[in-house]
Write an enzyme that holds these catalytic residues in place. Structure first.
Site, mmCIF file in Angstrom:
data_model
loop_
_atom_site.group_PDB
_atom_site.id
_atom_site.type_symbol
_atom_site.label_atom_id
_atom_site.label_comp_id
_atom_site.label_asym_id
_atom_site.label_seq_id
_atom_site.Cartn_x
_atom_site.Cartn_y
_atom_site.Cartn_z
ATOM 1 N N HIS A 136 0.854 -1.189 0.000
ATOM 2 C CA HIS A 136 0.000 0.000 0.000
ATOM 3 C C HIS A 136 0.885 1.232 0.000
ATOM 4 O O HIS A 136 1.952 1.235 0.605
ATOM 5 C CB HIS A 136 -0.912 0.008 1.234
ATOM 6 C CG HIS A 136 -2.102 0.893 1.056
ATOM 7 N ND1 HIS A 136 -2.035 2.244 1.247
ATOM 8 C CD2 HIS A 136 -3.373 0.606 0.658
ATOM 9 C CE1 HIS A 136 -3.228 2.755 0.992
ATOM 10 N NE2 HIS A 136 -4.046 1.802 0.619
ATOM 11 N N ASP B 181 -7.903 -5.221 0.027
ATOM 12 C CA ASP B 181 -8.418 -6.098 -1.020
ATOM 13 C C ASP B 181 -8.032 -7.555 -0.833
ATOM 14 O O ASP B 181 -8.527 -8.421 -1.541
ATOM 15 C CB ASP B 181 -7.923 -5.616 -2.393
ATOM 16 C CG ASP B 181 -8.608 -4.336 -2.793
ATOM 17 O OD1 ASP B 181 -9.781 -4.175 -2.426
ATOM 18 O OD2 ASP B 181 -7.979 -3.495 -3.447
HETATM 19 N N1 CMC Z 1 4.030 -7.552 -4.553
HETATM 20 C C1 CMC Z 1 5.358 -7.595 -4.726
HETATM 21 N N2 CMC Z 1 6.156 -6.496 -4.643
HETATM 22 C C2 CMC Z 1 5.566 -5.340 -4.358
HETATM 23 C C3 CMC Z 1 4.185 -5.227 -4.147
HETATM 24 C C4 CMC Z 1 3.414 -6.404 -4.264
HETATM 25 N N3 CMC Z 1 2.083 -6.375 -4.109
HETATM 26 N N4 CMC Z 1 3.870 -3.952 -3.887
HETATM 27 C C5 CMC Z 1 5.024 -3.267 -3.938
HETATM 28 N N5 CMC Z 1 6.046 -4.111 -4.239
HETATM 29 C C6 CMC Z 1 7.435 -3.768 -4.435
HETATM 30 C C7 CMC Z 1 7.630 -3.277 -5.866
HETATM 31 O O1 CMC Z 1 7.909 -4.341 -6.752
HETATM 32 C C8 CMC Z 1 8.774 -2.328 -5.709
HETATM 33 O O2 CMC Z 1 9.976 -3.085 -5.622
HETATM 34 P P1 CMC Z 1 11.373 -2.485 -6.182
HETATM 35 O O3 CMC Z 1 11.655 -1.300 -5.299
HETATM 36 O O4 CMC Z 1 12.325 -3.619 -6.001
HETATM 37 O O5 CMC Z 1 11.133 -2.094 -7.606
HETATM 38 C C9 CMC Z 1 8.512 -1.684 -4.356
HETATM 39 O O6 CMC Z 1 7.762 -2.652 -3.606
HETATM 40 C C10 CMC Z 1 7.736 -0.397 -4.450
HETATM 41 O O7 CMC Z 1 6.590 -0.634 -5.256
HETATM 42 P P2 CMC Z 1 5.640 0.533 -5.810
HETATM 43 O O8 CMC Z 1 4.552 -0.059 -6.616
HETATM 44 O O9 CMC Z 1 6.475 1.588 -6.444
HETATM 45 O O10 CMC Z 1 5.152 1.130 -4.422
HETATM 46 P P3 CMC Z 1 3.860 1.900 -4.096
HETATM 47 O O11 CMC Z 1 4.029 2.561 -2.803
HETATM 48 O O12 CMC Z 1 3.449 2.758 -5.267
HETATM 49 O O13 CMC Z 1 2.830 0.672 -3.953
HETATM 50 C C11 CMC Z 1 0.768 -0.241 -4.634
HETATM 51 C C12 CMC Z 1 1.497 0.758 -3.747
HETATM 52 C C13 CMC Z 1 -0.614 -0.480 -4.025
HETATM 53 C C14 CMC Z 1 0.595 0.380 -6.035
HETATM 54 C C15 CMC Z 1 1.550 -1.578 -4.740
HETATM 55 O O14 CMC Z 1 1.824 -2.078 -3.453
HETATM 56 C C16 CMC Z 1 0.827 -2.588 -5.585
HETATM 57 O O15 CMC Z 1 0.865 -2.507 -6.820
HETATM 58 N N6 CMC Z 1 0.138 -3.593 -4.950
HETATM 59 C C17 CMC Z 1 -0.606 -4.593 -5.672
HETATM 60 C C18 CMC Z 1 -1.943 -4.010 -6.130
HETATM 61 C C19 CMC Z 1 -2.919 -3.870 -4.978
HETATM 62 O O16 CMC Z 1 -3.105 -4.760 -4.169
HETATM 63 N N7 CMC Z 1 -3.582 -2.707 -4.930
HETATM 64 C C20 CMC Z 1 -4.600 -2.412 -3.926
HETATM 65 C C21 CMC Z 1 -4.218 -1.225 -3.094
HETATM 66 S S1 CMC Z 1 -5.280 -1.104 -1.648
HETATM 67 C C22 CMC Z 1 -6.790 -0.618 -2.289
HETATM 68 C C23 CMC Z 1 -6.866 0.824 -2.490
HETATM 69 O O17 CMC Z 1 -6.761 1.588 -1.492
HETATM 70 O O18 CMC Z 1 -7.096 1.248 -3.633
#
Ligand code: CMC
Length: 379
Positions: A261, A315
């Site tokens: 998140h 989720d």
């Molecule tokens: N699985 C594996 N690695 C992850 C995940 C995950 N679910 N989420 C983040 N990471 C890793 C990502 O690969 C990256 O690694 P590296 O630094 O080595 O490249 C690092 O963590 C940072 O990832 P990011 O996507 O840049 O970080 P963020 O803060 O933008 O992440 C997120 C937020 C929700 C977009 C992401 O965690 C994600 O894509 N999760 C899966 C989708 C999901 O479950 N979304 C629902 C969010 S909750 C509902 C809502 O409020 O809308």
């Protein structure tokens, strides 16, 4: 002139002052108007929570009763909306249908005087009451079934299930959906709420602002993740396959849906509440292997990702609960939208109370003084 520093995705950059909700992502705290989400999930209802979000304080019994009565006439859809629903392509995603129908709701509703609190309240009621019925009716039409008249004596949660299934839900089904709506109702300045406030800031009105927010919520990195989580659990096929599946994802540096998140660096407090709901539902309706698979993924993820602050989000368990309630997978995100409409409208009202048009800057990376060549002279 110094170049301002770019913050990708505006992560952590305040976009507004707001008193609607609060998150402490390190401690896993979420509160609506100062009330912790765990308490609201246990003690409140979606209608009461919406009143709280819109008015800043809990309603008295008389205020809550009056609010429910104000909502009831707006459950019924205008004939133009029913005709439009019937004309929508059945193969489209329910979120696309909802975005279009919320915009159309504005076309059949009285013009809103944005300066008038009573007019803003009336528009908010119309959107909140109609969104669940629009989702339910589109689903019913997709199944090739006749529409069911909304029942104004029912809560928003129960009326949604009634309009979608044509069967009155049991007390536990209503309570679980109602609780899921409370949990998803608001979440500070997330992408869809920001989109809602940006559209609102142009002073276009509640219907277009919420329609824009619905489109934003649809994406898989936001509300759309709940669908993907369920597909993922089905693909894994059982807890015994979880380790091999998870190791392959980690090796491929692929994202595991339902984990991580932008603001929580610990387990999302809403995931705790949803997990409790899932347990309660399974005790009364029987368990599902998907839940055991989810628990195994959660255990593996804690070892691999926990130190990086990647934990189950809201989720992770919501899809399992909705599936058990007999809700089709692609209606999960629309249910998120039904709930979040309460929060979007709280932000819309706050934005209208002290509006300033959003107009961020950019860091230009293109060329300057490009040479013009006539069409025939270009290579
Ligand atoms: N699985 C594996 N690695 C992850 C995940 C995950 N679910 N989420 C983040 N990471 C890793 C990502 O690969 C990256 O690694 P590296 O630094 O080595 O490249 C690092 O963590 C940072 O990832 P990011 O996507 O840049 O970080 P963020 O803060 O933008 O992440 C997120 C937020 C929700 C977009 C992401 O965690 C994600 O894509 N999760 C899966 C989708 C999901 O479950 N979304 C629902 C969010 S909750 C509902 C809502 O409020 O809308």
């Amino acid at each position: 002139m110094s170049t301002p520093e770019l913050v990708p995705g505006l992560a952590g950059v305040p976009a507004a002052e707001s008193s609607v909700s609060f998150i402490d992502g390190t401690q896993g705290i979420l509160a609506y108007r100062g009330h912790r989400i765990e308490v609201l999930a246990e003690k409140s209802t979606f209608e009461e929570t919406t009143w709280l979000l819109w008015n800043g304080v809990l309603p008295t019994r008389a205020q809550l009763d009056a609010f429910k009565q104000e909502l009831q006439p707006y459950y019924a859809l205008a004939p133009e909306l029913v005709a439009a629903l019937k004309a929508l392509p059945r193969k489209g995603h329910p979120m696309e249908a909802l975005q279009a129908m919320v915009a159309m709701l504005g076309m059949v509703s009285p013009a809103c005087d944005l300066k008038d609190e009573a007019s803003r309240h009336d528009a908010s009621l119309r959107v909140l009451a109609a969104v669940p019925v629009l989702v339910a009716c589109f689903e019913r039409l997709r199944r090739g079934e006749e529409l069911v008249e909304p029942d104004p004596s029912l809560s928003i949660a129960a009326n949604f299930l009634w309009c979608m299934n044509g069967v009155k839900p049991s007390a536990i089904e209503e309570r679980i959906l109602d609780c899921a709506l409370v949990l998803h109702a608001e979440h500070t300045m997330n992408a869809s709420t920001f989109a809602c406030r940006v559209v609102a800031s142009t002073e276009t009105g509640a219907y277009t602002a919420v329609s824009g927010a619905v489109g934003t919520l649809y994406g898989p990195l936001h509300g759309g993740a709940n669908e993907r989580v369920l597909k993922q659990l089905e693909e894994i096929g059982g807890p015994e396959n979880a380790k091999a599946w998870f190791d392959a994802k980690v090796a491929a540096k692929a994202k595991v849906m339902g984990l991580g998140h932008r603001v929580y660096k610990t387990k999302d407090p809403r995931a705790h509440s949803l997990q409790n709901l899932a347990r309660e539902l399974f005790e009364s309706h029987g368990s599902t292997p998907l839940y055991d698979t989810a628990l195994e993924i959660e255990r593996l993820a804690a070892d691999t990702f926990g130190s990086r602050g990647i934990w189950p989000n809201v989720d992770f368990f919501s899809g399992i609960v909705y599936q058990k309630l007999g809700i089709p997978t692609d209606v999960f995100t629309p249910i998120f939208a039904i709930a979040r409409t309460a929060g979007w409208l709280a932000h819309w009202r706050e934005q209208m109370g002290d509006n300033k048009l959003f107009r961020p800057g950019q860091i230009y990376t293109g060329v300057h003084d490009a040479e013009w060549k006539d069409l025939d002279d270009r290579g």
